[in-house]
Design an enzyme around this catalytic site. Structure first.
Site, PDB file in Angstrom:
ATOM      1  N   HIS A  97       0.823  -1.216   0.000  1.00  0.00           N
ATOM      2  CA  HIS A  97       0.000   0.000   0.000  1.00  0.00           C
ATOM      3  C   HIS A  97       0.859   1.270   0.000  1.00  0.00           C
ATOM      4  O   HIS A  97       0.514   2.273  -0.600  1.00  0.00           O
ATOM      5  CB  HIS A  97      -0.930   0.026   1.233  1.00  0.00           C
ATOM      6  CG  HIS A  97      -1.952  -1.065   1.193  1.00  0.00           C
ATOM      7  ND1 HIS A  97      -2.557  -1.585   2.318  1.00  0.00           N
ATOM      8  CD2 HIS A  97      -2.468  -1.765   0.150  1.00  0.00           C
ATOM      9  CE1 HIS A  97      -3.398  -2.544   1.974  1.00  0.00           C
ATOM     10  NE2 HIS A  97      -3.369  -2.667   0.668  1.00  0.00           N
TER      11      HIS A  97
ATOM     12  N   ASP B 157      -4.774  -7.459  -1.593  1.00  0.00           N
ATOM     13  CA  ASP B 157      -6.008  -7.057  -0.903  1.00  0.00           C
ATOM     14  C   ASP B 157      -7.142  -8.055  -1.156  1.00  0.00           C
ATOM     15  O   ASP B 157      -7.942  -8.338  -0.266  1.00  0.00           O
ATOM     16  CB  ASP B 157      -6.476  -5.672  -1.393  1.00  0.00           C
ATOM     17  CG  ASP B 157      -5.598  -4.549  -0.847  1.00  0.00           C
ATOM     18  OD1 ASP B 157      -4.603  -4.852  -0.161  1.00  0.00           O
ATOM     19  OD2 ASP B 157      -5.908  -3.367  -1.116  1.00  0.00           O
TER      20      ASP B 157
ATOM     21  N   ARG C  12      -1.594 -27.983   2.261  1.00  0.00           N
ATOM     22  CA  ARG C  12      -0.679 -27.157   3.053  1.00  0.00           C
ATOM     23  C   ARG C  12      -1.061 -25.688   2.868  1.00  0.00           C
ATOM     24  O   ARG C  12      -0.988 -25.169   1.758  1.00  0.00           O
ATOM     25  CB  ARG C  12       0.776 -27.390   2.603  1.00  0.00           C
ATOM     26  CG  ARG C  12       1.736 -26.489   3.308  1.00  0.00           C
ATOM     27  CD  ARG C  12       3.183 -26.629   2.843  1.00  0.00           C
ATOM     28  NE  ARG C  12       3.964 -25.648   3.557  1.00  0.00           N
ATOM     29  CZ  ARG C  12       4.857 -24.817   3.012  1.00  0.00           C
ATOM     30  NH1 ARG C  12       5.147 -24.895   1.727  1.00  0.00           N
ATOM     31  NH2 ARG C  12       5.474 -23.928   3.734  1.00  0.00           N
TER      32      ARG C  12
ATOM     33  N   HIS D 173       4.291 -17.841   6.961  1.00  0.00           N
ATOM     34  CA  HIS D 173       4.685 -17.786   5.554  1.00  0.00           C
ATOM     35  C   HIS D 173       4.730 -16.313   5.139  1.00  0.00           C
ATOM     36  O   HIS D 173       3.933 -15.843   4.342  1.00  0.00           O
ATOM     37  CB  HIS D 173       3.714 -18.597   4.687  1.00  0.00           C
ATOM     38  CG  HIS D 173       4.266 -18.984   3.338  1.00  0.00           C
ATOM     39  ND1 HIS D 173       4.249 -20.269   2.855  1.00  0.00           N
ATOM     40  CD2 HIS D 173       4.851 -18.247   2.376  1.00  0.00           C
ATOM     41  CE1 HIS D 173       4.787 -20.307   1.642  1.00  0.00           C
ATOM     42  NE2 HIS D 173       5.163 -19.080   1.332  1.00  0.00           N
TER      43      HIS D 173
ATOM     44  N   ASN E  21       8.293 -20.908   7.005  1.00  0.00           N
ATOM     45  CA  ASN E  21       8.560 -21.228   5.608  1.00  0.00           C
ATOM     46  C   ASN E  21       9.762 -20.455   5.074  1.00  0.00           C
ATOM     47  O   ASN E  21       9.765 -19.231   5.066  1.00  0.00           O
ATOM     48  CB  ASN E  21       7.336 -20.870   4.744  1.00  0.00           C
ATOM     49  CG  ASN E  21       7.583 -21.159   3.272  1.00  0.00           C
ATOM     50  OD1 ASN E  21       7.647 -22.320   2.863  1.00  0.00           O
ATOM     51  ND2 ASN E  21       7.750 -20.114   2.465  1.00  0.00           N
ATOM     52  N   GLU E  22      10.764 -21.192   4.630  1.00  0.00           N
ATOM     53  CA  GLU E  22      11.908 -20.646   3.895  1.00  0.00           C
ATOM     54  C   GLU E  22      12.685 -19.553   4.616  1.00  0.00           C
ATOM     55  O   GLU E  22      12.647 -18.371   4.222  1.00  0.00           O
ATOM     56  CB  GLU E  22      11.454 -20.131   2.522  1.00  0.00           C
ATOM     57  CG  GLU E  22      10.914 -21.224   1.632  1.00  0.00           C
ATOM     58  CD  GLU E  22      10.883 -20.834   0.162  1.00  0.00           C
ATOM     59  OE1 GLU E  22      11.100 -19.658  -0.147  1.00  0.00           O
ATOM     60  OE2 GLU E  22      10.666 -21.717  -0.673  1.00  0.00           O
TER      61      GLU E  22
ATOM     62  N   ASN F  89      11.722 -27.280   0.309  1.00  0.00           N
ATOM     63  CA  ASN F  89      11.235 -26.583  -0.890  1.00  0.00           C
ATOM     64  C   ASN F  89      12.362 -26.540  -1.914  1.00  0.00           C
ATOM     65  O   ASN F  89      13.505 -26.194  -1.567  1.00  0.00           O
ATOM     66  CB  ASN F  89      10.831 -25.133  -0.578  1.00  0.00           C
ATOM     67  CG  ASN F  89       9.521 -25.041   0.184  1.00  0.00           C
ATOM     68  OD1 ASN F  89       8.921 -26.054   0.535  1.00  0.00           O
ATOM     69  ND2 ASN F  89       9.071 -23.819   0.440  1.00  0.00           N
TER      70      ASN F  89
ATOM     71  N   TYR G  61      13.237 -25.648  -6.262  1.00  0.00           N
ATOM     72  CA  TYR G  61      12.746 -25.222  -7.573  1.00  0.00           C
ATOM     73  C   TYR G  61      13.750 -25.428  -8.708  1.00  0.00           C
ATOM     74  O   TYR G  61      13.371 -25.719  -9.812  1.00  0.00           O
ATOM     75  CB  TYR G  61      12.313 -23.749  -7.527  1.00  0.00           C
ATOM     76  CG  TYR G  61      10.997 -23.552  -6.790  1.00  0.00           C
ATOM     77  CD1 TYR G  61       9.794 -23.619  -7.470  1.00  0.00           C
ATOM     78  CD2 TYR G  61      10.969 -23.341  -5.417  1.00  0.00           C
ATOM     79  CE1 TYR G  61       8.584 -23.468  -6.803  1.00  0.00           C
ATOM     80  CE2 TYR G  61       9.761 -23.187  -4.739  1.00  0.00           C
ATOM     81  CZ  TYR G  61       8.574 -23.257  -5.434  1.00  0.00           C
ATOM     82  OH  TYR G  61       7.378 -23.118  -4.772  1.00  0.00           O
TER      83      TYR G  61
ATOM     84  N   GLU H 152       7.311 -27.931  -1.205  1.00  0.00           N
ATOM     85  CA  GLU H 152       7.056 -27.105  -2.392  1.00  0.00           C
ATOM     86  C   GLU H 152       7.959 -27.537  -3.534  1.00  0.00           C
ATOM     87  O   GLU H 152       9.141 -27.836  -3.327  1.00  0.00           O
ATOM     88  CB  GLU H 152       7.357 -25.613  -2.130  1.00  0.00           C
ATOM     89  CG  GLU H 152       6.240 -24.841  -1.507  1.00  0.00           C
ATOM     90  CD  GLU H 152       6.583 -23.368  -1.318  1.00  0.00           C
ATOM     91  OE1 GLU H 152       7.201 -22.765  -2.209  1.00  0.00           O
ATOM     92  OE2 GLU H 152       6.233 -22.838  -0.250  1.00  0.00           O
TER      93      GLU H 152
HETATM   94  C1  BGC Z   1       7.608 -19.524  -1.593  1.00  0.00           C
HETATM   95  C2  BGC Z   1       6.265 -19.265  -2.229  1.00  0.00           C
HETATM   96  C3  BGC Z   1       6.459 -18.726  -3.638  1.00  0.00           C
HETATM   97  C4  BGC Z   1       7.185 -19.769  -4.453  1.00  0.00           C
HETATM   98  C5  BGC Z   1       7.406 -19.390  -5.901  1.00  0.00           C
HETATM   99  C6  BGC Z   1       8.611 -20.136  -2.524  1.00  0.00           C
HETATM  100  O1  BGC Z   1       9.838 -19.517  -2.338  1.00  0.00           O
HETATM  101  O2  BGC Z   1       7.473 -20.270  -0.419  1.00  0.00           O
HETATM  102  O3  BGC Z   1       5.539 -18.403  -1.416  1.00  0.00           O
HETATM  103  O4  BGC Z   1       5.268 -18.365  -4.229  1.00  0.00           O
HETATM  104  O5  BGC Z   1       8.440 -20.010  -3.881  1.00  0.00           O
HETATM  105  O6  BGC Z   1       8.245 -18.309  -6.021  1.00  0.00           O
END
Ligand code: BGC
Length: 495
Positions: free
Chosen positions: A57, A70, A95, A140, A184-185, A325, A327, A392
């Site tokens: 905001h 929002d 989750r 989170h 988280n993370e 998690n 990626y 994740e």
């Molecule tokens: C996070 C999520 C995020 C995802 C994709 C993770 O680091 O926990 O909140 O949306 O990655 O970027």
């Protein structure tokens, strides 16, 4: 037609090896979300302000598309629809995270919001009534702004405030919630929010603020774990873990220097948090390197704070399972990079990704499925075969992505194949997998410019309509059959 069949065929060829293993019968599948990313209702029912409310905001220009959460997916008003969609996926668990300022509007434990209690009770009860296990993350990323005004995670006082909040959650919901994730993370919270300017609260204090944050995150996690262990476990019989994120860091060459740089990444990124929690205190190499660099940089004491002996003992062993998690993967070579001071500079590694690795909508989230298997094997060796729950893993689609998300299917099939190999060939103890994400949602500083969901959410529609993408059908098939079926005919799902 031809256009939609072609990618599927190439996917089939790519997955042959390893994809024919089966997930064990007791292996659980789920999907994940987080409060600020989906709930909306940012001040409904007397909810307090979080750092994300405040930042989006006050400084909308910090967000790629100037947007905020929002309304987000409006899940605050859509419990029934969300549950119907979860049921359609046939997942074992969901989750989600509790919004600290929704439950405690002042941020502190002096006042519990009746509406917050009502909302999470309703969600939890309806999940259970529909045969879906609730898996709850306490934090989170939406710390109350009132606590941020005191310095947020860089102020030690947060340890007690987080403990108070955790106790209230265990007391209110622990009769039904049996799997808790405290935080988280931690790396993202501390490096991106306090070290850098990638997420709220945008401190830009690399190598100092980020280490102070990390210290208090670890102490807060242990505080919550110990509150559960001493006050609730006997009656509630649940489990408490933490979700830590890591890429895989592949040595750039077989040289001792590059292998050490990659290993130091593991220790000082991932082990930064897990070494104290599993083995006690910071990884020795992290202590050594940050102390040495701090001296060289003329700091009167190390930038990495110290735990007392008493704290080391209180923290060690505060983990019933490891939430992981993951990626993507990076190459790591020995060398000096990053601002001075900073975590990456302390590590002494230079990171890069290979241009031939397939890209997604987020430049650094490239498809490198074998990295997940290597990470799982590293975790098994380093942390004595600790139980791992993948909390994740998922694919970033572009804003204009449609329900025809063939790339996401490819990502899940490829990454899950590596999980299968880790289970069957490497004997890693992996008990569950969580896809990020259940539905498209608010992607933090990237706003609504990226889609991670299995359900397409129309953010231009006031109803925030959800439509299953093709990946939803593929995932449902995996959940039900416990197998990856690369020959699945997706055309039958098209209409
Ligand atoms: C996070 C999520 C995020 C995802 C994709 C993770 O680091 O926990 O909140 O949306 O990655 O970027």
């Amino acid at each position: 037609m031809l256009l939609t069949t072609l990618p599927v065929i190439s996917v089939i060829i790519a997955f042959a090896a390893g994809a024919d293993y089966k997930f064990p019968n007791n292996f659980k599948f789920g999907v994940a979300t987080a409060s600020y990313q989906i709930e909306g209702g940012w001040k409904d029912g007397g909810k307090g302000e979080s750092i994300w409310d405040y930042q989006t905001h006050t400084f909308p220009n910090r967000i790629l598309d100037g947007s905020n959460g929002d309304i987000a997916c409006d899940s605050y008003n859509k419990i029934d629809e969300d549950i119907r969609n979860l049921k359609a996926l046939k997942v074992d668990f969901y989750r989600f995270s509790i919004s600290w300022p929704r439950l405690l509007p002042s941020g502190f434990a002096n006042e519990i919001s009746e509406d917050g209690v009502r909302y999470y009770n309703e969600l939890i009860d309806k999940l259970i009534a529909n045969g879906i296990e609730p898996m709850v993350t306490l934090y989170h990323w939406d710390v109350p702004q009132s606590i941020e005004n005191l310095g947020g995670w860089t102020n030690r006082a947060i340890v007690d405030y987080f403990g108070d909040y955790a106790r209230i959650c265990f007391k209110l919901f622990g009769d039904r919630v049996k799997t808790w994730i405290t935080i988280n993370e931690p790396y993202s919270i501390c490096e991106y929010g306090y070290g850098n300017v990638i997420t709220a609260p945008y401190y830009n204090s690399t190598g100092i603020g980020s280490y102070a944050c990390g210290h208090h995150v670890i102490l807060s996690h242990a505080k919550a774990y110990n509150i559960y262990a001493f006050e609730f476990r006997f009656k509630q019989r649940g489990r408490v873990g933490i979700t830590v994120e890591s890429s895989w860091w592949e040595p750039d060459s077989n040289s001792k220097e590059d292998r050490t740089a990659a290993e130091n990444m593991m220790q000082m990124y991932f082990g930064w948090f897990l070494h104290p929690i599993i083995k006690g205190d910071y990884p020795p190499v992290m202590r050594l390197r940050v102390d040495k660099k701090s001296r060289e940089q003329h700091f009167p004491r190390s930038r990495l704070p110290r735990f007392t002996i008493k704290e080391i003992i209180e923290i060690k062993g505060t983990i019933d399972f490891l939430g992981l998690n993951h990626y993507t993967t990076f190459m790591a070579k020995s060398g000096t990079d990053g601002p001075v001071p900073s975590n990456i500079n302390d590590v002494g590694a230079i990171l890069y990704q290979k241009p031939e690795w397939k890209q997604s909508a987020r430049e650094v989230f490239r498809l490198v499925p074998w990295g997940l298997r290597k990470l799982l094997v590293w975790v098994k060796k380093e942390y004595r075969n600790i139980e791992v729950l993948i909390t994740e893993n998922g694919y970033a689609g572009k804003e204009d992505e449609t329900t025809n998300d063939i790339e996401r299917i490819e990502y899940y099939n490829l990454y899950l194949t590596e999980v299968l190999k880790a289970i069957h060939e490497d004997k890693c103890k992996i008990t569950g997998y969580t896809a990020w994400s259940f539905m498209d949602n608010y992607e933090w500083t990237d706003g609504y410019t990226m889609r991670f969901g299995m359900y397409y959410v129309d953010f231009k529609d006031p109803n925030r309509t959800r439509t299953p993408k093709k990946s939803a059908f593929v995932y449902q098939n995996i959940v039900v059959t416990k197998k990856i079926d690369t020959s699945l005919d997706l055309h039958e799902f098209l209409h």
